[in-house]
Design an enzyme around this catalytic site. Structure first.
Site, PDB file in Angstrom:
ATOM      1  N   ASP A  31       0.872  -1.174   0.000  1.00  0.00           N
ATOM      2  CA  ASP A  31       0.000   0.000   0.000  1.00  0.00           C
ATOM      3  C   ASP A  31       0.910   1.225   0.000  1.00  0.00           C
ATOM      4  OD1 ASP A  31      -2.087   1.814   0.561  1.00  0.00           O
ATOM      5  OD2 ASP A  31      -3.115   0.339   1.810  1.00  0.00           O
ATOM      6  N   GLU A  54      -6.702   4.104  -5.315  1.00  0.00           N
ATOM      7  CA  GLU A  54      -7.878   4.504  -4.530  1.00  0.00           C
ATOM      8  C   GLU A  54      -8.281   5.873  -5.043  1.00  0.00           C
ATOM      9  OE1 GLU A  54      -9.378   5.214   0.045  1.00  0.00           O
ATOM     10  OE2 GLU A  54      -7.513   6.099  -0.647  1.00  0.00           O
ATOM     11  N   ASP A  65      -2.752   4.771  -2.352  1.00  0.00           N
ATOM     12  CA  ASP A  65      -3.657   5.440  -1.419  1.00  0.00           C
ATOM     13  C   ASP A  65      -4.033   6.851  -1.865  1.00  0.00           C
ATOM     14  OD1 ASP A  65      -4.752   5.414   1.413  1.00  0.00           O
ATOM     15  OD2 ASP A  65      -3.482   7.192   1.533  1.00  0.00           O
ATOM     16  N   HIS A 120     -10.812  -1.574   4.792  1.00  0.00           N
ATOM     17  CA  HIS A 120     -10.525  -1.156   6.168  1.00  0.00           C
ATOM     18  C   HIS A 120     -11.140   0.199   6.516  1.00  0.00           C
ATOM     19  CE1 HIS A 120      -7.766   0.906   3.607  1.00  0.00           C
ATOM     20  NE2 HIS A 120      -7.430   1.715   4.593  1.00  0.00           N
ATOM     21  N   ASP A 121     -11.782   0.857   5.553  1.00  0.00           N
ATOM     22  CA  ASP A 121     -12.425   2.153   5.815  1.00  0.00           C
ATOM     23  C   ASP A 121     -13.947   2.057   5.812  1.00  0.00           C
ATOM     24  OD1 ASP A 121      -9.917   3.449   5.774  1.00  0.00           O
ATOM     25  OD2 ASP A 121     -10.032   3.774   3.608  1.00  0.00           O
TER      26      ASP A 121
HETATM   27  C1  GLC Z   1      -7.081   6.255   2.498  1.00  0.00           C
HETATM   28  C2  GLC Z   1      -6.961   5.075   3.417  1.00  0.00           C
HETATM   29  C3  GLC Z   1      -7.393   5.475   4.782  1.00  0.00           C
HETATM   30  C4  GLC Z   1      -6.477   6.576   5.260  1.00  0.00           C
HETATM   31  C5  GLC Z   1      -6.461   7.736   4.285  1.00  0.00           C
HETATM   32  C6  GLC Z   1      -5.339   8.673   4.569  1.00  0.00           C
HETATM   33  O1  GLC Z   1      -8.393   6.655   2.329  1.00  0.00           O
HETATM   34  O2  GLC Z   1      -7.687   3.996   2.905  1.00  0.00           O
HETATM   35  O3  GLC Z   1      -7.398   4.408   5.686  1.00  0.00           O
HETATM   36  O4  GLC Z   1      -6.915   7.024   6.501  1.00  0.00           O
HETATM   37  O5  GLC Z   1      -6.283   7.296   2.954  1.00  0.00           O
HETATM   38  O6  GLC Z   1      -4.112   8.103   4.203  1.00  0.00           O
END
Ligand code: GLC
Length: 585
Positions: free
Chosen positions: A133, A292, A235, A365-366
């Site tokens: 990641d 993402e 990310d 995980h979010d």
């Molecule tokens: C992404 C991750 C999340 C994190 C955010 C900041 O959305 O999935 O868990 O808090 O980025 O890095």
């Protein structure tokens, strides 16, 4: 006509025979030609591990890399070919690793670089690749780059972050609100300037306009590729390009601020950065990237994925954002219907039909657990989990299973906010009350959407702390662990885990599920999610009843087909029982 398959136990035999039949055409020359067009990551299943919650081996209450290594055979048994590991690099853990202080070393909480190398090697022995990641929009405020940049205006890294002068009255440069709440700006005395953070104050944004920063980021990616990483989940990538205009936005909350997402996500010019990233890192390597990309719409996918795209796959959020209200608080969710959910999937399927490839996901995980998220009224969580698993694994694309999803995990609902760990949960809780919601309404929002719903420890068996740790788990184990756990479910052919294993085996051996087109059926139905997967040589029809009642559909949809798999053990053309998931072929 009733196409009885027999008892639930008979499903296994029927499936084995059916799978054999499905395998046969694969030997044909034509099918082989199609098959070779696919890359390895299109034909496999990706499993996301939140290492902090997977398996603790040193009793400190936090999962570690050695612990994950112990379960590689379990993951192989699920047909997993890649593990997406959320960040394990050195971090102060303000955002559990998404605040990186050293990109090329492992945080002691998770072990050592040797543990990482061992994991990559042991996974490779099982044909599993480790996908890292990469958090490239921001670093930790403890990263050496930031410490230097913040030390004054005259240093080698002075332009590595987004620094701006205050407004004439000394206040922040603009009224942008960070994603984790509060102003997106923090004052730095040594520079007499503010720095920008899209997320938490401890996560300062890198300045991608600076070519040195971009080169440093490419070096990080290449470091992990050289270590043997099978690819990257990248990310928060839609925020790396900032607009030229940093003026105030129209306030969207009682605090007079505007969410930064609306001001910076997916800014024109971002694709130039990302093309350069690709050229300098993954291009020509047999790995995959999945970005993402909150803020990218399905209609924009062709610029982002596929032959001319910057990534192989993109997490697009329209389906998981479906319950989000307009007031940006968890306490004001929006009502939605099944046709809304189906339309979101249809748009993504359409956009990646001839271009790119879709990463199918319902959890990460979010996100809340998918049963609570998509079937909040389901009367039978086991059937609901099987239904959603069927959706995940039979859609066109690469399925991403989030740890515990294969066991039928559900949300937790702790009474007291102090029991939660996630910083965003606190931010949302406070923000809801600022917006005039009651404590109770704020807690309802937390129960519904808290990221800790996803982060509770893995439940390996019904022993103390579900055998996740010998110490005190960093986050409480879900109370349901005595029933919902790997050992119990592995021994039960009717469990959610057994269902996932069956589906995974079916997908791996089915040309139709791997390569077939996707056509939605009954798009107007508010009860049934149905689609056809089809190649020149075969077809499958998947029917999912999202209600707690019996429903009917036009049996012509499955005419000439036989039931292959049902979470009831048998199936009837034209009728679906509560939460029934059935595959016809
Ligand atoms: C992404 C991750 C999340 C994190 C955010 C900041 O959305 O999935 O868990 O808090 O980025 O890095």
């Amino acid at each position: 006509m009733r196409n009885a398959i027999g008892t639930k136990r008979a499903v296994g035999l029927l499936l084995a025979l059916a799978m054999l039949a499905l395998l046969l055409p694969a030997a044909g020359a034509e099918e082989t030609a199609v098959a070779t067009e696919h890359k390895w990551w299109q034909d496999t299943i990706v499993y996301q591990v939140y290492p902090q919650s997977y398996q603790d081996t040193d009793g400190n209450g936090y999962g570690d890399l050695k612990g994950l290594n112990e379960h590689l055979d379990y993951l192989a048994s699920l047909g997993v070919g890649a593990i997406w590991l959320t960040p394990v690099m050195v971090s102060p853990m303000v955002d559990n690793g998404y605040d990186v202080a050293d990109y090329t070393d492992i945080d002691p909480r998770y072990g050592t670089m040797e543990d990482m190398e061992q994991l990559i090697a042991d996974a490779a022995d099982r044909d599993i690749r480790i996908v890292m990641d990469l958090v490239l929009n921001h670093t930790s405020d403890q990263h050496a780059w930031f410490l230097e940049s913040a030390s004054g205006r005259d240093n080698d890294k002075s332009d590595w972050y987004i620094w701006r002068d205050p407004k004439p009255d000394g206040s922040a440069p603009n009224n942008w609100r960070a994603i984790f709440g509060g102003s997106a700006w923090v004052w730095c005395e040594a520079r007499g300037q503010y720095y920008l953070h899209t997320f938490a104050p401890q996560q300062p944004d890198l300045n991608w306009e600076n070519p040195e920063v971009r080169q440093a980021v490419y070096d990080v990616a290449n470091f992990w590729l050289d270590k043997g990483a099978g690819g990257f989940r990248i990310d928060a990538i839609t925020y790396i390009k900032k607009p030229a205009d940093f003026s105030d936005g129209e306030p969207d909350g009682a605090d007079g601020m505007v969410g930064i997402h609306a001001m910076t996500a997916n800014t024109e010019g971002i694709l130039d950065f990302l093309r350069e990233f690709k050229e300098n890192t993954v291009a020509g390597r047999d790995v995959f990237t999945v970005g993402e990309a909150n803020g990218v719409q399905a209609s924009e996918l062709p610029d982002w994925v596929g032959e001319n795209g910057v990534f192989d796959m993109l997490f697009e959020f329209s389906h998981v954002d479906i319950g989000n209200g307009t007031a940006h608080t968890w306490s004001d969710p929006a009502p939605w219907t099944l046709t809304d959910l189906k339309a979101a999937f249809a748009a993504s399927q359409q956009a990646t039909k001839d271009n790119g490839w879709y990463p199918v996901f319902l959890e990460n995980h979010d996100q809340p657990r998918s049963i609570n998220h998509f079937l909040p009224d389901a009367e039978d969580p086991v059937m609901a989990a099987k239904l959603l698993g069927t959706l995940l694994i039979t859609m066109r694309g690469t399925p991403f299973i989030f740890e515990g999803q294969e066991l039928g995990y559900t949300n937790v609902a702790w009474d007291d906010i102090s029991l939660y760990n996630d910083l965003n949960t606190y931010a949302q809780y406070l923000f809801a009350m600022e917006e005039g919601f009651t404590e109770e309404e704020a807690m309802e929002g937390v129960h519904r959407f808290s990221r800790d719903n996803a982060r509770t420890p893995m439940q390996w068996d019904d022993g103390e702390n579900a055998s996740f740790t010998d110490g005190t788990p960093w986050l409480p184990v879900n109370d349901n662990y005595t029933e919902v756990n790997v050992a119990t479910e592995a021994a039960d052919p009717d469990s959610v885990l057994s269902w996932y294993r069956t589906l995974s085996g079916l997908r791996a051996s089915s040309q139709v599920l791997l390569y077939g087109d996707y056509t939605e059926l009954f798009p107007e139905s508010e009860e049934i999610f149905a689609y056809r997967r089809q190649t020149e040589d075969g077809e499958m029809v998947i029917l999912l009843n999202f209600t707690n009642g019996a429903v009917s559909y036009d049996a012509a949809a499955v005419e000439g087909l036989e039931p292959l798999l049902s979470n009831y053990g048998d199936a009837e053309a034209g009728a679906l029982r509560p939460l029934e998931a059935v595959i016809w072929h």
